[in-house]
Design a protein around this motif. Structure first.
Motif, PDB file in Angstrom:
ATOM      1  N   ARG A  60       0.818  -1.211   0.000  1.00 49.21           N
ATOM      2  CA  ARG A  60       0.000   0.000   0.000  1.00 49.21           C
ATOM      3  C   ARG A  60       0.851   1.260   0.000  1.00 49.21           C
ATOM      4  O   ARG A  60       0.374   2.335  -0.331  1.00 49.21           O
ATOM      5  CB  ARG A  60      -0.947   0.002   1.197  1.00 49.21           C
ATOM      6  N   ILE A  61       2.137   1.116   0.398  1.00 49.23           N
ATOM      7  CA  ILE A  61       3.079   2.231   0.342  1.00 49.23           C
ATOM      8  C   ILE A  61       4.385   1.729  -0.270  1.00 49.23           C
ATOM      9  O   ILE A  61       4.626   0.521  -0.349  1.00 49.23           O
ATOM     10  CB  ILE A  61       3.360   2.855   1.732  1.00 49.23           C
ATOM     11  N   THR A  78       5.912   6.862  -0.071  1.00 53.77           N
ATOM     12  CA  THR A  78       4.844   7.341  -0.945  1.00 53.77           C
ATOM     13  C   THR A  78       3.736   6.309  -0.956  1.00 53.77           C
ATOM     14  O   THR A  78       3.969   5.113  -0.773  1.00 53.77           O
ATOM     15  CB  THR A  78       5.334   7.569  -2.392  1.00 53.77           C
ATOM     16  N   ARG A  79       2.537   6.792  -1.188  1.00 53.24           N
ATOM     17  CA  ARG A  79       1.384   5.899  -1.246  1.00 53.24           C
ATOM     18  C   ARG A  79       1.321   5.282  -2.640  1.00 53.24           C
ATOM     19  O   ARG A  79       1.546   5.958  -3.635  1.00 53.24           O
ATOM     20  CB  ARG A  79       0.121   6.694  -0.970  1.00 53.24           C
ATOM     21  N   VAL A  80       1.014   3.995  -2.711  1.00 55.49           N
ATOM     22  CA  VAL A  80       0.861   3.309  -3.992  1.00 55.49           C
ATOM     23  C   VAL A  80      -0.571   3.516  -4.451  1.00 55.49           C
ATOM     24  O   VAL A  80      -1.520   3.374  -3.668  1.00 55.49           O
ATOM     25  CB  VAL A  80       1.169   1.804  -3.850  1.00 55.49           C
ATOM     26  N   GLU A  82      -4.151   2.883  -5.999  1.00 51.90           N
ATOM     27  CA  GLU A  82      -5.000   1.693  -5.872  1.00 51.90           C
ATOM     28  C   GLU A  82      -4.955   0.827  -7.130  1.00 51.90           C
ATOM     29  O   GLU A  82      -5.043  -0.386  -7.044  1.00 51.90           O
ATOM     30  CB  GLU A  82      -6.449   2.103  -5.572  1.00 51.90           C
ATOM     31  N   THR A  83      -4.806   1.423  -8.314  1.00 53.51           N
ATOM     32  CA  THR A  83      -4.741   0.631  -9.540  1.00 53.51           C
ATOM     33  C   THR A  83      -3.449  -0.180  -9.575  1.00 53.51           C
ATOM     34  O   THR A  83      -3.444  -1.313 -10.018  1.00 53.51           O
ATOM     35  CB  THR A  83      -4.828   1.533 -10.780  1.00 53.51           C
ATOM     36  N   GLU A  84      -2.340   0.399  -9.094  1.00 56.60           N
ATOM     37  CA  GLU A  84      -1.078  -0.346  -9.016  1.00 56.60           C
ATOM     38  C   GLU A  84      -1.203  -1.454  -8.001  1.00 56.60           C
ATOM     39  O   GLU A  84      -0.704  -2.552  -8.211  1.00 56.60           O
ATOM     40  CB  GLU A  84       0.077   0.576  -8.599  1.00 56.60           C
ATOM     41  N   ASN A  85      -1.851  -1.173  -6.880  1.00 57.40           N
ATOM     42  CA  ASN A  85      -1.986  -2.138  -5.806  1.00 57.40           C
ATOM     43  C   ASN A  85      -2.827  -3.340  -6.242  1.00 57.40           C
ATOM     44  O   ASN A  85      -2.529  -4.471  -5.924  1.00 57.40           O
ATOM     45  CB  ASN A  85      -2.608  -1.471  -4.570  1.00 57.40           C
ATOM     46  N   SER A  86      -3.886  -3.105  -6.998  1.00 55.42           N
ATOM     47  CA  SER A  86      -4.756  -4.212  -7.430  1.00 55.42           C
ATOM     48  C   SER A  86      -4.088  -5.056  -8.508  1.00 55.42           C
ATOM     49  O   SER A  86      -4.396  -6.228  -8.656  1.00 55.42           O
ATOM     50  CB  SER A  86      -6.091  -3.669  -7.920  1.00 55.42           C
ATOM     51  N   ALA A  87      -3.147  -4.465  -9.253  1.00 55.48           N
ATOM     52  CA  ALA A  87      -2.445  -5.213 -10.293  1.00 55.48           C
ATOM     53  C   ALA A  87      -1.425  -6.180  -9.702  1.00 55.48           C
ATOM     54  O   ALA A  87      -1.043  -7.143 -10.336  1.00 55.48           O
ATOM     55  CB  ALA A  87      -1.756  -4.250 -11.258  1.00 55.48           C
ATOM     56  N   LEU A  88      -0.978  -5.911  -8.455  1.00 52.66           N
ATOM     57  CA  LEU A  88       0.015  -6.786  -7.819  1.00 52.66           C
ATOM     58  C   LEU A  88      -0.629  -8.006  -7.318  1.00 52.66           C
ATOM     59  O   LEU A  88      -1.027  -8.850  -7.195  1.00 52.66           O
ATOM     60  CB  LEU A  88       0.713  -6.056  -6.665  1.00 52.66           C
TER      61      LEU A  88
END
Length: 88
Positions: A60-61, A78-80, A82-88
């Motif tokens: 998440r960060i 830095t905050r990640v 949400e679109t990057e986070n869901s792709a992981l």
């Protein structure tokens, strides 16, 4: 050997995320210490350290190394998105 697991609560995670956003908005801040984040999030440094490790684990960060000194490493968080986070 018994293992102790300490989890962070959602409110604590949100407090640290808000603290990261607030410090990112300040252009003067070049690195973030646990003390700065704890002060901004109104948590203890130990709890802030645990919450940050949980947020890093959950992607998440993101932690950016600012100074790679072996004695005192300096980090910037830095905050990640949400679109990057869901792709992981």
């Amino acid at each position: 050997m018994a293992q102790i697991t300490i989890t962070s609560e959602t409110a604590e995670c949100e407090a640290v995320l808000k603290a990261i956003d607030a410090l990112n908005a300040n252009r003067v801040v070049k690195h973030m210490s646990y003390a700065m984040l704890a002060n901004e999030a109104h948590l203890t440094q130990e709890k802030t350290r645990l919450v940050i490790s949980d947020l890093l684990e959950a992607s998440r960060i993101r932690r950016v190394v600012v100074n790679a000194s072996s004695r005192v490493p300096r980090y910037y968080y830095t905050r990640v998105a949400e679109t990057e986070n869901s792709a992981l």
